[in-house]
Design a protein around this motif. Structure first.
Motif, mmCIF file in Angstrom:
data_model
loop_
_atom_site.group_PDB
_atom_site.id
_atom_site.type_symbol
_atom_site.label_atom_id
_atom_site.label_comp_id
_atom_site.label_asym_id
_atom_site.label_seq_id
_atom_site.Cartn_x
_atom_site.Cartn_y
_atom_site.Cartn_z
ATOM 1 N N ALA A 64 -32.089 9.707 -2.471
ATOM 2 C CA ALA A 64 -32.675 8.727 -1.559
ATOM 3 C C ALA A 64 -31.645 8.281 -0.530
ATOM 4 C CB ALA A 64 -33.188 7.513 -2.338
ATOM 5 N N LEU A 85 -40.622 5.150 4.178
ATOM 6 C CA LEU A 85 -39.227 4.751 4.034
ATOM 7 C C LEU A 85 -38.397 5.661 4.910
ATOM 8 C CD1 LEU A 85 -38.823 4.177 0.177
ATOM 9 C CD2 LEU A 85 -38.656 2.447 1.950
ATOM 10 N N PHE A 100 -40.587 8.609 1.308
ATOM 11 C CA PHE A 100 -39.682 9.110 2.353
ATOM 12 C C PHE A 100 -40.357 10.226 3.147
ATOM 13 C CE2 PHE A 100 -36.069 7.298 -0.140
ATOM 14 C CZ PHE A 100 -35.435 6.623 0.891
ATOM 15 N N ILE A 114 -40.914 7.576 -4.770
ATOM 16 C CA ILE A 114 -40.034 7.164 -3.666
ATOM 17 C C ILE A 114 -39.761 8.337 -2.731
ATOM 18 C CG2 ILE A 114 -37.738 7.489 -4.695
ATOM 19 C CD1 ILE A 114 -37.023 4.705 -3.494
ATOM 20 N N GLN A 115 -39.637 9.544 -3.275
ATOM 21 C CA GLN A 115 -39.437 10.714 -2.409
ATOM 22 C C GLN A 115 -40.681 10.981 -1.573
ATOM 23 O OE1 GLN A 115 -36.652 12.364 -1.644
ATOM 24 N NE2 GLN A 115 -35.559 10.919 -2.953
ATOM 25 N N GLN A 166 -34.034 -1.577 1.793
ATOM 26 C CA GLN A 166 -35.459 -1.331 1.586
ATOM 27 C C GLN A 166 -35.689 -0.289 0.490
ATOM 28 O OE1 GLN A 166 -33.934 -1.168 4.627
ATOM 29 N NE2 GLN A 166 -35.134 -2.281 6.150
ATOM 30 N N SER A 167 -34.936 0.817 0.550
ATOM 31 C CA SER A 167 -35.137 1.864 -0.456
ATOM 32 C C SER A 167 -34.710 1.376 -1.835
ATOM 33 C CB SER A 167 -34.396 3.149 -0.078
ATOM 34 O OG SER A 167 -32.991 2.974 -0.103
ATOM 35 N N MET A 194 -33.220 6.823 -7.786
ATOM 36 C CA MET A 194 -32.571 6.826 -6.470
ATOM 37 C C MET A 194 -31.885 8.155 -6.130
ATOM 38 S SD MET A 194 -33.622 3.950 -5.479
ATOM 39 C CE MET A 194 -32.830 3.973 -3.881
ATOM 40 N N GLY A 223 -37.284 1.250 -4.831
ATOM 41 C CA GLY A 223 -36.922 1.983 -6.041
ATOM 42 C C GLY A 223 -36.846 1.081 -7.259
#
Length: 160
Positions: free
Chosen positions: A97, A159, A154, A150-151, A102-103, A94, A107
């Motif tokens: 983030a 996201l 984004f 995750i990045q 949601q994130s 994280m 994650g």
């Protein structure tokens, strides 16, 4: 029949290594223990990227000692109740983030996916590296893999 381990939450290193007690969950201790990262995530959500990275490094280095000492206390390498490594891994996931439900959910799922499946080289490190560093390194790497994904989510707008 496996012998029941008597952990002592009055010992600060065990209390922390067991994720404030969440690692003692009778089912899925790693999944419950991962949730113990949330206070760290929320506390640093507005902090700079450098502060988040510094905390991740600190959590990981301290984790090597916490996990090694607790494993030595109970004479079991990487006992499932020892979840500080999951805390470090989810915190790493994280870093940077934007925090939303949601994130956090994405994650969490990404981190648990990599932590449970252990794709190469995570599985190799999990099998070959021992001690506190061995307990920590596979989850740190799972966190880094999850952080990258995750990045990317984004970056491409999946996201917000």
């Amino acid at each position: 029949m496996q012998q029941k381990i008597a952990f002592n939450l009055k010992k600060p290193h065990q209390f922390l290594a067991l994720g404030f007690g969440l690692g003692l969950a009778p089912k899925a201790p790693g999944t419950f223990g991962t949730l113990a990262a949330l206070p760290f995530i929320f506390a640093t959500a507005q902090a700079s990227l450098m502060v988040q990275i510094a905390l991740a490094i600190f959590i990981s280095i301290v984790g090597v000692w916490l996990c090694a000492k607790t494993a030595k206390d109970v004479q079991v390498h990487d006992h499932p109740a020892i979840v500080w490594d999951e805390i470090a891994g989810f915190y790493i996931t994280m870093i940077g983030a934007a925090i939303s439900w949601q994130s956090l959910l994405v994650g969490f799922v990404l981190f648990r996916f990599f932590d449970i499946l252990k794709p190469w080289p995570i599985k190799l490190l999990d099998k070959k590296v021992k001690g506190g560093f061995g307990i920590m390194i596979d989850d740190v790497l799972a966190g880094i893999f999850s952080l990258i994904i995750i990045q990317a989510l984004f970056k491409v707008g999946y996201l917000i």
